[in-house]
Design an enzyme around this catalytic site. Sequence first.
Site, PDB file in Angstrom:
ATOM      1  N   ILE A  74     107.578  24.958  -7.570  1.00 22.00           N
ATOM      2  CA  ILE A  74     107.682  26.296  -8.131  1.00 22.00           C
ATOM      3  C   ILE A  74     106.878  27.309  -7.320  1.00 22.00           C
ATOM      4  O   ILE A  74     105.817  26.983  -6.781  1.00 22.00           O
ATOM      5  CB  ILE A  74     107.220  26.305  -9.607  1.00 22.00           C
ATOM      6  CG1 ILE A  74     107.635  27.615 -10.297  1.00 22.00           C
ATOM      7  CG2 ILE A  74     105.717  26.063  -9.722  1.00 22.00           C
ATOM      8  CD1 ILE A  74     107.498  27.575 -11.814  1.00 22.00           C
ATOM      9  N   TRP A  76     106.358  31.951  -6.839  1.00 24.88           N
ATOM     10  CA  TRP A  76     106.589  33.294  -7.371  1.00 24.88           C
ATOM     11  C   TRP A  76     107.066  34.194  -6.249  1.00 24.88           C
ATOM     12  O   TRP A  76     106.599  34.090  -5.113  1.00 24.88           O
ATOM     13  CB  TRP A  76     105.288  33.827  -7.966  1.00 24.88           C
ATOM     14  CG  TRP A  76     105.328  35.281  -8.403  1.00 24.88           C
ATOM     15  CD1 TRP A  76     105.733  35.766  -9.604  1.00 24.88           C
ATOM     16  CD2 TRP A  76     104.928  36.420  -7.630  1.00 24.88           C
ATOM     17  NE1 TRP A  76     105.613  37.143  -9.640  1.00 24.88           N
ATOM     18  CE2 TRP A  76     105.122  37.566  -8.431  1.00 24.88           C
ATOM     19  CE3 TRP A  76     104.431  36.594  -6.332  1.00 24.88           C
ATOM     20  CZ2 TRP A  76     104.830  38.864  -7.987  1.00 24.88           C
ATOM     21  CZ3 TRP A  76     104.141  37.870  -5.891  1.00 24.88           C
ATOM     22  CH2 TRP A  76     104.342  38.995  -6.714  1.00 24.88           C
ATOM     23  N   HIS A  77     107.999  35.068  -6.569  1.00 25.22           N
ATOM     24  CA  HIS A  77     108.376  36.148  -5.662  1.00 25.22           C
ATOM     25  C   HIS A  77     108.185  37.462  -6.393  1.00 25.22           C
ATOM     26  O   HIS A  77     108.401  37.549  -7.613  1.00 25.22           O
ATOM     27  CB  HIS A  77     109.843  36.027  -5.238  1.00 25.22           C
ATOM     28  CG  HIS A  77     110.150  34.784  -4.468  1.00 25.22           C
ATOM     29  ND1 HIS A  77     109.454  34.413  -3.344  1.00 25.22           N
ATOM     30  CD2 HIS A  77     111.085  33.823  -4.656  1.00 25.22           C
ATOM     31  CE1 HIS A  77     109.953  33.277  -2.872  1.00 25.22           C
ATOM     32  NE2 HIS A  77     110.937  32.901  -3.656  1.00 25.22           N
ATOM     33  N   GLY A 160     114.268  29.903   2.627  1.00 26.59           N
ATOM     34  CA  GLY A 160     113.478  30.238   3.797  1.00 26.59           C
ATOM     35  C   GLY A 160     111.999  30.374   3.516  1.00 26.59           C
ATOM     36  O   GLY A 160     111.353  29.420   3.105  1.00 26.59           O
ATOM     37  N   PHE A 161     111.464  31.602   3.686  1.00 26.23           N
ATOM     38  CA  PHE A 161     110.011  31.777   3.669  1.00 26.23           C
ATOM     39  C   PHE A 161     109.630  33.006   2.854  1.00 26.23           C
ATOM     40  O   PHE A 161     110.446  33.893   2.595  1.00 26.23           O
ATOM     41  CB  PHE A 161     109.468  31.926   5.097  1.00 26.23           C
ATOM     42  CG  PHE A 161     110.007  33.126   5.839  1.00 26.23           C
ATOM     43  CD1 PHE A 161     109.387  34.372   5.743  1.00 26.23           C
ATOM     44  CD2 PHE A 161     111.146  33.017   6.639  1.00 26.23           C
ATOM     45  CE1 PHE A 161     109.883  35.475   6.415  1.00 26.23           C
ATOM     46  CE2 PHE A 161     111.650  34.123   7.315  1.00 26.23           C
ATOM     47  CZ  PHE A 161     111.022  35.352   7.210  1.00 26.23           C
ATOM     48  N   ALA A 162     108.350  33.042   2.455  1.00 27.60           N
ATOM     49  CA  ALA A 162     107.800  34.184   1.736  1.00 27.60           C
ATOM     50  C   ALA A 162     106.382  34.415   2.241  1.00 27.60           C
ATOM     51  O   ALA A 162     105.528  33.525   2.130  1.00 27.60           O
ATOM     52  CB  ALA A 162     107.802  33.927   0.233  1.00 27.60           C
ATOM     53  N   CYS A 179     103.480  25.878  -5.900  1.00 31.85           N
ATOM     54  CA  CYS A 179     103.938  24.802  -5.021  1.00 31.85           C
ATOM     55  C   CYS A 179     103.391  23.441  -5.441  1.00 31.85           C
ATOM     56  O   CYS A 179     103.386  22.490  -4.658  1.00 31.85           O
ATOM     57  CB  CYS A 179     103.600  25.093  -3.562  1.00 31.85           C
ATOM     58  SG  CYS A 179     104.242  26.669  -2.963  1.00 31.85           S
TER      59      CYS A 179
END
Length: 220
Positions: A74, A76-77, A160-162, A179
């Site tokens: 898990i 967060w964005h 992808g990525f954050a 994570c």
Amino acid sequence: MVSELRVVRAGLVEYQEAWDRQRAIHAEVVAGTGPDTMLLLEHPPVYTAGKRTEPHERPQDGTPVVDVDRGGKITWHGPGQLVGYPIVTLPDPVDVVAHVRRMETALIAVCARFGVAAEQVEGRSGAWVRAGYQPGVGPQPDRKIAAIGVRVSRGVTMHGFALNCDPDLTAGFGGIIPCGITDAGVTSLSAELGRDVPVAEVVDAVEEEMRAVLTAVPAS
């Protein structure tokens, strides 16, 4: 070599809308009717859970979570976080780990351009600032500054990525185990540098560094 990488700066996009767009682009890349593409955007606040997320790692207050088909757990964005979705064809034989390592290298290079020393940590994906003493803050554990979670279908990547630029870390990550990692923290460029580093200041560097590693991959 991948000769063409279309980069789309999409602004603020709802997570579901971006996911739908990823799948449409993925279908075009697989069919050979569209170019390898990287979406760069921000999301309104949202939790997304990869396939390995455990129940105790989710928010305990009933906050909605979007279950997605990427690897990882898990996260967060939200605003202040630059999210990138490279939808690119990998060489054959497909090596997902190598794709993750390339993105990590690019994100570490971005951090270095802003004066933040990040690195890879064995056994953990993403870009990390290692434990140490932070002036004005005190002793700090290892902390993740950029997260990565990918899926590969028919030889073409998704998700992808954050990269945390200037998000509200407490509001974003305070209600989950990010994570699934309990012995480390999360951080941002702003937190490490002690000044505001908005997404707009970072997006050019991210595009340049990602373009460099993604177009350096030999075509299958």
